[in-house]
Motif scaffolding. Structure first.
Motif, short mmCIF file in Angstrom:
data_model
loop_
_atom_site.label_atom_id
_atom_site.label_comp_id
_atom_site.label_asym_id
_atom_site.label_seq_id
_atom_site.Cartn_x
_atom_site.Cartn_y
_atom_site.Cartn_z
N SER A 80 58.68 34.78 37.69
CA SER A 80 57.61 33.98 38.29
C SER A 80 56.32 34.78 38.39
CB SER A 80 58.03 33.49 39.68
OG SER A 80 59.15 32.64 39.59
N ASN A 81 56.46 36.04 38.80
CA ASN A 81 55.28 36.90 38.89
C ASN A 81 54.67 37.15 37.52
OD1 ASN A 81 53.43 38.36 40.40
ND2 ASN A 81 54.60 40.25 40.31
N TYR A 82 55.55 37.36 36.54
CA TYR A 82 55.10 37.56 35.15
C TYR A 82 54.31 36.34 34.66
CZ TYR A 82 55.40 37.81 30.04
OH TYR A 82 55.08 37.80 28.70
N GLU A 83 54.88 35.17 34.87
CA GLU A 83 54.22 33.94 34.40
C GLU A 83 52.91 33.69 35.13
OE1 GLU A 83 54.88 32.15 31.88
OE2 GLU A 83 56.80 33.04 31.33
N SER A 84 52.90 33.99 36.42
CA SER A 84 51.68 33.79 37.20
C SER A 84 50.54 34.67 36.70
CB SER A 84 51.96 34.10 38.68
OG SER A 84 50.78 34.03 39.44
N ILE A 85 50.83 35.96 36.49
CA ILE A 85 49.80 36.88 36.03
C ILE A 85 49.40 36.59 34.58
CG2 ILE A 85 49.33 39.31 35.53
CD1 ILE A 85 51.11 40.01 37.93
N LYS A 86 50.38 36.21 33.77
CA LYS A 86 50.09 35.86 32.37
C LYS A 86 49.19 34.62 32.31
CE LYS A 86 52.30 34.56 28.02
NZ LYS A 86 53.58 34.16 27.36
N GLN A 88 47.11 33.63 34.62
CA GLN A 88 45.78 34.04 35.06
C GLN A 88 45.01 34.71 33.93
OE1 GLN A 88 44.13 33.36 37.64
NE2 GLN A 88 42.45 34.84 37.68
N GLY A 89 45.71 35.55 33.16
CA GLY A 89 45.08 36.21 32.02
C GLY A 89 44.64 35.21 30.96
N GLU A 90 45.48 34.21 30.71
CA GLU A 90 45.13 33.18 29.73
C GLU A 90 43.96 32.33 30.21
OE1 GLU A 90 48.86 31.21 29.44
OE2 GLU A 90 49.66 32.59 27.90
N PHE A 91 43.91 32.11 31.52
CA PHE A 91 42.79 31.35 32.10
C PHE A 91 41.48 32.11 31.92
CE2 PHE A 91 40.21 30.66 36.03
CZ PHE A 91 39.77 29.38 35.72
N ILE A 92 41.52 33.42 32.18
CA ILE A 92 40.32 34.25 32.01
C ILE A 92 39.87 34.26 30.55
CG2 ILE A 92 39.41 36.61 32.14
CD1 ILE A 92 41.19 37.03 34.59
N LYS A 93 40.84 34.35 29.63
CA LYS A 93 40.51 34.35 28.20
C LYS A 93 39.86 33.02 27.79
CE LYS A 93 42.37 35.17 23.57
NZ LYS A 93 41.62 34.02 23.01
N SER A 94 40.37 31.91 28.34
CA SER A 94 39.79 30.60 28.01
C SER A 94 38.35 30.51 28.51
CB SER A 94 40.64 29.48 28.59
OG SER A 94 40.55 29.44 30.00
N LEU A 95 38.09 31.07 29.70
CA LEU A 95 36.72 31.07 30.23
C LEU A 95 35.82 31.95 29.37
CD1 LEU A 95 37.30 31.36 34.09
CD2 LEU A 95 36.62 29.33 32.80
N ARG A 96 36.37 33.09 28.92
CA ARG A 96 35.58 34.00 28.07
C ARG A 96 35.22 33.30 26.76
NH1 ARG A 96 34.62 39.31 27.87
NH2 ARG A 96 35.93 39.70 29.70
N GLU A 149 30.07 36.15 38.03
CA GLU A 149 29.08 35.48 38.88
C GLU A 149 29.22 33.96 38.92
OE1 GLU A 149 27.22 37.05 40.82
OE2 GLU A 149 27.36 39.09 40.06
N GLU A 150 29.56 33.35 37.78
CA GLU A 150 29.67 31.89 37.74
C GLU A 150 31.06 31.39 38.09
OE1 GLU A 150 28.71 28.08 34.80
OE2 GLU A 150 28.94 30.08 33.92
N HIS A 151 32.08 32.07 37.55
CA HIS A 151 33.45 31.59 37.71
C HIS A 151 34.22 32.34 38.79
CE1 HIS A 151 33.00 29.04 34.19
NE2 HIS A 151 32.50 30.08 33.53
N GLY A 152 33.69 33.47 39.23
CA GLY A 152 34.34 34.21 40.31
C GLY A 152 35.64 34.86 39.92
N VAL A 153 35.79 35.27 38.66
CA VAL A 153 37.00 35.96 38.22
C VAL A 153 36.63 37.33 37.68
CG1 VAL A 153 38.18 33.80 37.65
CG2 VAL A 153 36.90 35.01 35.87
N GLN A 154 37.60 38.23 37.68
CA GLN A 154 37.37 39.57 37.15
C GLN A 154 37.44 39.54 35.63
OE1 GLN A 154 36.48 42.23 39.06
NE2 GLN A 154 36.42 40.69 40.68
N LYS A 155 36.71 40.45 35.01
CA LYS A 155 36.67 40.47 33.54
C LYS A 155 37.95 41.03 32.94
CE LYS A 155 34.27 44.93 33.38
NZ LYS A 155 33.08 45.66 32.89
N THR A 156 38.74 41.74 33.74
CA THR A 156 40.01 42.28 33.27
C THR A 156 41.16 41.58 33.97
OG1 THR A 156 39.96 44.01 34.95
CG2 THR A 156 39.03 44.55 32.80
N HIS A 157 42.33 41.64 33.38
CA HIS A 157 43.49 41.04 34.03
C HIS A 157 44.64 42.04 34.01
CE1 HIS A 157 44.12 40.07 29.75
NE2 HIS A 157 45.40 40.12 30.02
N ARG A 158 45.59 41.82 34.91
CA ARG A 158 46.69 42.76 35.10
C ARG A 158 47.75 42.60 34.01
NH1 ARG A 158 49.23 41.44 40.26
NH2 ARG A 158 50.16 43.48 40.04
#
Length: 253
Positions: A80-86, A88-96, A149-158
């Motif tokens: 569950s933790n793996y999927e959650s962090i993964k 989040q990473g995919e979400f950040i990539k989509s925003l990028r 600044e716009e989306h409030g997420v960090q540029k890196t993910h765990r």
């Protein structure tokens, strides 16, 4: 002590030290995964133990159910933790990707977003325009700025794999501690349960204390807070086991 602390801070904020520190990659903090896994592991196994004892079953039942839940729940929590962090990473990539596309299609509109963001921070006039020009001259910096600044997420993910391993390891190691007394055949069940409760309490308090040391919080209060959380969970499990034993007339085994 205060003078030593101030001297250390001064050394850490010298230009050359800052420059060296900023060139290094950001270290991943797995403390939250380990704390989460440890607390949940101890709650899970001691809740099983409490429920078994409350229902009047034998120590071997506590061991079987305890270890079964320990491995199954530990694996489930790690996944569950793996999927959650993964995710989040995919979400950040989509925003990028989205910001990159917007910069390509409507660069002036994206520049205006940068302008408005820093205008809201109090910049104006020539200084504001220099900020906009500087950021928009570097696409990577531009995208990173929009993410924060716009989306409030960090540029890196765990790293989801490291987080999952830390969670599972902490879950199993800490969660197995309350089961140790039930492996000691010479103890009566009441003694086993008391010993298990003491070990669980020690684990809860230690995790809380460790967490407080990592984040500079009062050690005793953090330890007691975590201890109370685990105690309430265990008490509920014991109560459920006892009530169901009385309702269904379960005979102690």
């Amino acid at each position: 002590m205060a003078d030593e602390s101030n001297e250390k801070l001064s050394r850490e904020h010298r230009p050359e030290v800052i420059r060296e520190r900023l060139t290094k990659p950001v270290k991943e903090n797995l403390a939250s995964d380990m704390v989460l896994g440890g607390i949940d592991g101890c709650v899970t196994t001691f809740a099983v133990v409490s429920g078994v004892v409350g229902a009047g079953f034998s120590p071997i039942v506590a061991l079987v159910l305890g270890f079964a839940n320990l491995l199954a729940d530990g694996f489930s929590m790690a996944v569950s933790n793996y999927e959650s962090i993964k995710t989040q990473g995919e979400f950040i990539k989509s925003l990028r990707d989205q910001e990159q596309e917007h910069i390509k299609k409507i660069p002036e509109g994206e520049k205006e977003e940068i302008r408005q963001i820093f205008k809201n921070k109090g910049f104006s006039g020539e200084t504001l325009e220099k900020i906009v020009d500087t950021i928009s001259a570097d696409q990577q910096l531009w995208i990173d700025t929009m993410l924060i600044e716009e989306h409030g997420v960090q540029k890196t993910h765990r790293n989801p794999v490291k987080a999952a391993i830390a969670t599972f390891t902490s879950f199993v190691l800490v969660g197995s501690v309350p089961l140790i007394p039930f492996m000691i055949s010479g103890l009566e069940q009441s003694g086993q349960f008391t010993f298990s409760a003491c070990l669980a309490a020690l684990m809860f308090f230690s995790i809380g204390a460790l967490k407080s040391r990592l984040f500079a919080k009062p050690v005793f209060l953090a330890g007691i807070s975590t201890l109370l959380t685990g105690g309430v969970a265990a008490s509920l499990a014991f109560l459920v086991g006892y009530v169901l034993r009385e309702i269904f007339g379960i005979v102690a085994m």
